[in-house]
Design an enzyme around this catalytic site. Sequence first.
Site, PDB file in Angstrom:
ATOM      1  N   GLU A  87    -108.177  19.632  18.037  1.00  0.00           N
ATOM      2  CA  GLU A  87    -106.871  20.225  17.741  1.00  0.00           C
ATOM      3  C   GLU A  87    -106.908  21.082  16.483  1.00  0.00           C
ATOM      4  OE1 GLU A  87    -104.567  20.271  19.795  1.00  0.00           O
ATOM      5  OE2 GLU A  87    -105.041  18.614  21.156  1.00  0.00           O
TER       6      GLU A  87
ATOM      7  N   ARG B   8     -90.280  14.086  25.233  1.00  0.00           N
ATOM      8  CA  ARG B   8     -89.813  14.120  26.620  1.00  0.00           C
ATOM      9  C   ARG B   8     -89.566  12.705  27.146  1.00  0.00           C
ATOM     10  NH1 ARG B   8     -92.588  13.428  31.134  1.00  0.00           N
ATOM     11  NH2 ARG B   8     -94.572  13.544  30.008  1.00  0.00           N
TER      12      ARG B   8
END
Length: 210
Positions: free
Chosen positions: A79, A89
């Site tokens: 990352e 979510r």
Amino acid sequence: MILFTGFEPFGDRDSNPSMSIARQAASILEQQGIATIAAELPCVFATAPAMLEELLATWQPRVVISLGLAEGRGALGLEKVAINHLDARIADNAGNQPIDLPVLAGGPAAYFSGLPLKAALQALRDPSTELGDVEAEISYSAGTFVCNQVFYSLMHHAGRAPGLRAGFIHVPWMDPASPRIAIHARAVACVAQLALAGATEPRLGAGTEY
């Protein structure tokens, strides 16, 4: 000192490969005489950053790699950037679901990883080594869930800790008995060794078109 962190099992899973890989990577480096510790973080927005901060204060490591699960990915995700944004979510393990909130109020919009990601990618793709078995890529989105929160919190700490090299790696889902756990652990240990050695970045195109 090198610190690896992984996460506890999430949802109805009874294991999390990020923690299995963290433990095995720590064992690999310990066998080489490198002081290393692996610690488990809760998959909980309210407590994960504080636990990470406690680990950093206790061990004062030179290299920190936090690991998390990216179940839909097939490759090891090195990352690049953590963003100051939470948008869950689904709920975390404590039932919390922050939506459109900052990781740190008033903090920078983003932080870049402090790990030598392109040097790591080059090493992991080298077909002449056993690490060539690992599919890896540089990722430009760590999501907006607890993984990104931990990554951002880690890099915020690193900005106030000169000499600390730190970052985040996402791992694909794998069964706890899978031999891929050991392969990925060697890969993560390699990234940590490069960071500890102060590896610099090669000129290597590793971006994405979309």
